[in-house]
Write an enzyme that holds these catalytic residues in place. Structure first.
Site, PDB file in Angstrom:
ATOM      1  N   GLU A  74      59.939  38.070  33.000  1.00 31.97           N
ATOM      2  CA  GLU A  74      60.318  38.220  34.412  1.00 31.97           C
ATOM      3  C   GLU A  74      60.232  39.642  34.945  1.00 31.97           C
ATOM      4  O   GLU A  74      60.035  39.858  36.130  1.00 31.97           O
ATOM      5  CB  GLU A  74      61.729  37.636  34.604  1.00 31.97           C
ATOM      6  CG  GLU A  74      61.682  36.130  34.395  1.00 31.97           C
ATOM      7  CD  GLU A  74      63.034  35.464  34.278  1.00 31.97           C
ATOM      8  OE1 GLU A  74      63.515  34.948  35.288  1.00 31.97           O
ATOM      9  OE2 GLU A  74      63.611  35.436  33.174  1.00 31.97           O
ATOM     10  N   GLY A 110      53.883  28.066  28.514  1.00 35.04           N
ATOM     11  CA  GLY A 110      52.662  28.836  28.752  1.00 35.04           C
ATOM     12  C   GLY A 110      52.804  30.289  28.374  1.00 35.04           C
ATOM     13  O   GLY A 110      51.854  31.059  28.459  1.00 35.04           O
ATOM     14  N   GLN A 137      51.702  37.661  30.078  1.00 36.41           N
ATOM     15  CA  GLN A 137      52.961  37.497  30.805  1.00 36.41           C
ATOM     16  C   GLN A 137      53.030  38.492  31.961  1.00 36.41           C
ATOM     17  O   GLN A 137      53.454  38.158  33.064  1.00 36.41           O
ATOM     18  CB  GLN A 137      54.137  37.782  29.866  1.00 36.41           C
ATOM     19  CG  GLN A 137      54.330  36.748  28.808  1.00 36.41           C
ATOM     20  CD  GLN A 137      55.486  35.852  29.185  1.00 36.41           C
ATOM     21  OE1 GLN A 137      55.380  35.075  30.124  1.00 36.41           O
ATOM     22  NE2 GLN A 137      56.572  35.955  28.487  1.00 36.41           N
TER      23      GLN A 137
HETATM   24 MO1  MOS Z   1      64.312  32.348  34.714  1.00 35.87          MO
HETATM   25  S1  MOS Z   1      63.608  31.876  36.578  1.00 35.87           S
HETATM   26  O1  MOS Z   1      65.711  33.363  34.913  1.00 35.87           O
HETATM   27  O2  MOS Z   1      65.001  30.816  34.216  1.00 35.87           O
END
Ligand code: MOS
Length: 741
Positions: free
Chosen positions: A708, A471, A641
Site C-alpha cells: 500500500e 496477485g 507491487q
Molecule cells: Mo488494505 S485496503 O488496508 O486491506
C-alpha cells in the site's frame, strides 16, 4: 544450523504460479462448477431509502429456467454476523440480506432469482416488480449535519479522535498559518475479477468457493449466519484476480449464495456484474478534510489540525481514517486529529488500497507543499526541518527508519537539484512542465498467523496456511522463505493457500501478509527441520549421529557437517531410515512486546514530473519512488507491487471518481468506460528502488509490507507538480482538465 548456497531470498524470482495463470489452468472462484449448478441473479433496489411495499414475483417465476426466487418474504432468518466484524470493530454490514423490507441504499439486494443458466436468471430478475414506499434519502455529505457522529475506532484497533499539546494556543500564536480544505471523491476498486461465490451443500456441510481475501473470516461468518460449527464450513479461494481492498469481508452475496443453495438443494453461483461491484462490494468513501498547519518562519511545525468528514452506510461503520498518518509523520508538539462520520443512503464503503493513508496524505502532503511556497523553502528541505526522530504521538523509537536516505536517493535519481522553484518556469510554449514531491508512509503491521510444514519421504516439502494470493506474490515469496529455511531448491517446495482447513491466517490486508504469514512459514519450517534433524542426530546409523545442531548445514536437501561436507545425509534418507512417510510441524506465531517498545512504520518518497499540454491535459511523464520497507524478499514481485500502487496513484490523482446522481442516490458511471483508470498509454517511466535494510524488530525476515505504501502520496506529488507547472493549486481530486482551465 545454517544453509550455505542457493538462497532465493532477496533474489528476483518469477511467480511460481505464473504459468498456471497465463495458461488458464488457475481456477478462479466463479470457475468452480459442481454438477447441477444453478445461477443466482440479484435484484437491486432502485430507490435509496424507503420500504418495499410489494414485491411481485409472478412473472419472474414463470420465466424459462427459473428454479426459485428469494425475497424478504420467504427467506429464513439468519443469525447476525459476528460482533468482531461489525460496528466499530470491523468493516462488515451489520444487517444480513433479505431479512426485512427496509431499503438503506440504491443497489441493495432485495431479491435473488435462481435459474438454470446465468442469462435466464438475469432475464427473470428484470421481471420482478417492486413497489416501494419512497422516503427522501440522505445522499450528500455536505447536508448531513444531523446524522454526523464521531466514531471511536478504525476497524477496532486505532483511535480516530486524537490530540496532543495545545493546538488552539499553537494556531493562535503561529507566525505562519495555512488553512485549507482538501477533498477526495468516491473511488471504486475495480479488480479485473469481479466477486463471485459458488456454494454447495452436502447434507449438513457447506462448501463455498468464494472470491475472498479472508477465508477464515468468511468461514466464521457463514458458520454463525447458519448456526453451524465452523468445521462444517469449507471455504476455498486459490487465486484472486485483484482486490485492492474489496473482497475482504462478508458481503451479502456470499451469504445469499449459501442460502440459495440451501433453499434449492442445488449448488448455486452468484457472480457480481461490473455494475454490481460498484454497489455491493465496497468503495473508498468521499472525504472533506480541513487541514491547518501552523509553523514558525523557519518552517518548524508547531501545530497541526486535521479534521475529516466522511461517510458510511446506515448499516455499517467503516470510517476512512484520513487523519491517522498526520499523527505520526512529522515532529510537531501540538496536534488535533478528528474524524466525523455521516450515515448516508449510499452503498457501504470499505477499505481501498491504503485506506485513510492515501486520502489523508493527499491533504497533508499538498499542504506541506503549500507551506513550502509560503515560506520560500524547498519542499524537501521543509520536510527535513520537521523530521521526526521518534514517533511524535507516543514518543517511541522507530523500529527502523531510513526516510532521510529515501529523500536523498529520490533527489538524486529524479535530478531534483535541477528544479527551478519558480512557477511555470520549466516548460516551453507548448508544454508546461512541473516537478513535485511528497513523502509516503504506512504502518508496519503484523498479525497472528499459523502455518504447517511437511517434509515427505521423497525429500520434497509442502507448507500451507489459510492465506490468499490476490496477485501480490504470496505463493512465490512464501515458497522462497520455505525453500531457504529448509535448504531446498525452490522447485522442491510447494506452498499451498486458499483453503479454510489450513492453519489460520489473517485477512490479507493492511500490507501485513508477508510480515505475518511469512513469520509463520519461517517458524513452521524451522520446526519441521528440527524434527528431522533430531531423528538423524539421535540415530546411531546416521553419519550425522552425535553431532550438534550448530555443526550442521543444509543445502539442496542435504544435511552435512559444516567442517566436513562429505559427511552427509539427505532428508529422504533420514525419513526412509526412520520408516516414516512424512514429518510435519504446525506453528502459530504472533507479534510480541516489541509492538509496545517501538513504532513500526514504512517510509518513502515520490517525486513526479508532469507535462501539461495547452488544453490542460496532464500526463505524468515520470515518477521516482524510493521505499524503506525493511528487507526485500523478492525484488521482482516487490517492484510489481510498487508499480501497481503508482498506477493507482496516477488514477487517484487524475482520473478515478464515482459520480452520484444526488436526485436518486445512484451512481451514474458504474462501468469501466466511464469510471476511468489508467491504462498502459497513461504510464510512462517509473523509477522504483528500495532501501532494502532489514527491520530488526518486526519479525525474523526483517520485512514490513509494501502493498500500500506505493500509492500513498502519489496524488499529492502529482498535484504539487501540477501547481509547479501551472500555478494552479487543485485541492479536489481528481485533477481533471476542467479544474485547470
Ligand atoms: Mo488494505 S485496503 O488496508 O486491506
Amino acid at each position: 544450523m545454517s544453509q550455505e548456497a542457493n538462497k532465493t531470498i532477496n533474489q528476483p524470482k518469477n511467480r511460481v504460479e505464473g504459468k498456471l495463470k497465463v495458461t488458464g489452468e488457475a481456477r478462479y472462484s466463479a470457475e468452480f462448477a459442481p454438477p447441477n449448478l444453478a445461477y443466482g441473479a440479484i435484484v437491486p433496489s432502485k430507490i435509496a431509502k424507503g420500504r418495499i411495499k410489494k414485491i411481485d414475483t409472478e412473472a419472474a417465476q414463470k420465466a424459462p429456467g427459473v428454479i426459485a426466487i428469494l425475497t424478504h418474504q420467504n427467506t429464513p432468518r439468519l443469525n447476525s454476523p459476528p460482533e468482531e466484524f461489525i460496528g466499530d470493530n470491523g468493516l462488515g454490514e451489520s444487517r444480513q440480506p433479505l431479512q426485512d423490507n427496509i431499503v438503506h441504499y440504491a443497489g441493495q439486494h432485495i431479491a435473488v432469482v435462481i435459474a438454470d443458466t446465468q442469462v435466464r436468471a438475469e432475464r427473470a430478475a428484470e421481471l420482478v416488480k417492486v413497489t416501494y414506499d419512497w422516503q427522501e434519502p440522505l445522499v450528500r455529505l455536505e447536508q448531513t449535519s444531523s446524522s454526523v457522529f464521531e466514531p471511536e475506532l478504525f476497524v477496532g484497533r486505532e483511535k480516530l479522535q486524537i490530540s496532543r499539546g495545545d493546538v488552539t494556543q499553537a494556531l493562535n500564536s503561529a507566525a505562519i498559518k495555512l488553512e485549507q480544505t482538501y477533498t477526495t471523491p468516491v473511488e471504486h476498486h475495480n479488480p479485473i475479477e469481479t466477486s463471485a461465490t459458488v456454494a454447495e451443500w452436502s447434507g449438513e456441510r457447506l462448501t463455498v468457493y468464494d472470491t475472498t481475501r479472508f477465508i477464515k473470516g468468511v468461514q466464521q461468518v457463514l458458520a454463525q449466519s447458519f448456526g453451524m460449527p465452523q468445521a462444517k464450513v469449507r471455504v476455498v479461494c486459490h487465486y484472486i484476480g485483484g482486490s485492492f481492498g474489496s473482497k475482504g469481508f462478508q458481503w451479502g452475496h456470499v451469504v445469499l449464495a449459501a442460502l440459495a443453495a440451501k433453499q434449492t438443494g442445488r449448488p448455486v453461483r452468484i457472480e457480481l456484474s461490473r455494475q454490481q461491484m460498484f454497489t455491493l462490494a465496497g468503495h473508498r468513501p468521499r472525504t472533506i478534510q480541513s487541514l491547518t498547519l501552523a509553523a514558525t518562519k523557519e518552517g518548524k511545525l508547531i501545530g497541526i489540525k486535521h479534521a475529516t468528514l466522511t461517510h458510511t452506510s446506515p448499516i455499517a461503520q467503516y470510517t476512512e481514517s484520513a487523519g491517522l498518518m498526520t499523527k505520526s509523520l512529522y515532529a510537531c508538539p501540538n496536534l488535533e486529529i478528528s474524524h466525523k462520520l455521516a450515515r448516508l443512503n449510499a452503498p457501504t464503503p470499505t477499505v481501498m488500497r491504503a485506506p485513510g493513508q492515501a486520502s489523508g496524505m493527499f491533504a497533508l502532503e499538498s499542504a506541506m507543499d503549500e507551506l513550502a511556497y509560503m515560506l520560500n523553502i524547498d519542499p524537501v528541505e521543509l520536510r527535513l526541518r520537521n523530521y521526526a526522530e521518534v514517533e511524535p504521538q507516543e514518543q517511541k523509537p522507530w523500529s527502523s527508519k531510513h526516510l532521510k536516505e529515501c529523500y536523498e536517493r529520490g533527489i538524486e535519481r529524479f535530478g531534483w537539484q535541477q528544479r527551478n522553484p519558480l512557477l511555470r518556469s520549466m516548460g516551453d510554449d507548448d508544454t508546461l512542465i512541473g516537478w513535485g514531491m511528497a513523502t509516503t508512509t504506512y504502518p508496519g503491521m503484523r498479525q497472528p498467523a499459523s502455518a504447517k510444514a511437511t517434509i515427505f519421504a521423497n525429500g520434497n516439502a509442502v507448507v500451507s496456511s489459510a492465506t490468499h494470493e490476490q496477485g501480490s506474490g504470496v505463493y512465490t515469496v512464501m515458497s522462497q522463505l520455505a525453500a531457504d529455511s529448509l535448504g531446498l531448491p525452490l522447485e522442491r517446495v510447494k506452498f499451498e493457500l486458499g483453503e479454510s482447513q489450513f492453519p489460520k491466517a489473517p485477512v490479507t490486508g493492511g500490507s501485513w501478509t508477508t510480515a505475518s504469514v511469512g513469520s509463520a512459514v519461517v517458524a513452521a519450517t524451522e520446526a519441521v527441520k528440527d524434527k528431522v534433524l533430531t531423528l538423524a542426530l539421535g540415530d546411531r546409523t546416521s553419519p550425522l549421529f552425535g553431532s550438534s545442531q550448530d555443526q550442521i548445514a543444509i543445502s539442496d536437501g542435504r544435511l552435512f557437517l559444516k567442517d566436513r561436507p562429505s559427511v552427509d545425509e539427505t532428508y529422504a534418507e533420514i525419513l526412509s531410515r526412520a520408516n516414516t512417510d512424512a514429518v510435519e510441524a504446525e506453528v502459530k506465531t504472533e507479534p510480541g512486546d516489541e509492538r509496545e517498545k517501538f513504532a513500526f512504520f514504512s517510509f518513502g518518497t515520490h517525486f513526479a514530473e508532469v507535462k501539461i499540454d495547452p488544453f490542460g491535459q496532464v500526463r505524468v511523464s515520470r515518477i521516482v519512488g524510493v521505499y524503506d520497507v525493511g528487507r526485500i524478499l523478492n525484488p521482482q514481485t516487490a517492484r510489481s507491487q510498487a508499480v501497481g500502487g503508482m498506477v493507482m496513484g496516477i488514477g487517484m490523482a487524475l482520473m478515478e471518481h464515482t459520480i452520484t446522481d444526488y436526485r436518486y442516490g445512484r451512481y451514474v458511471n458504474p462501468n469501466l468506460s466511464e469510471y476511468l483508470v489508467p491504462v498502459n498509454a497513461d504510464i510512462d517511466n517509473f523509477d522504483i528502488s528500495f532501501i532494502d535494510r532489514p527491520d530488526p524488530y518486526i519479525n525474523p525476515m526483517g520485512s514490513r509490507g509494501l502493498g500500500e505504501i506505493s500509492i500513498v502520496g502519489v496524488a499529492a506529488a502529482i498535484a504539487n507538480a501540477v501547481y509547479h507547472a501551472t500555478g494552479k493549486r487543485v485541492r479536489d481530486l481528481p485533477i481533471t482538465l476542467d479544474k485547470l482551465l
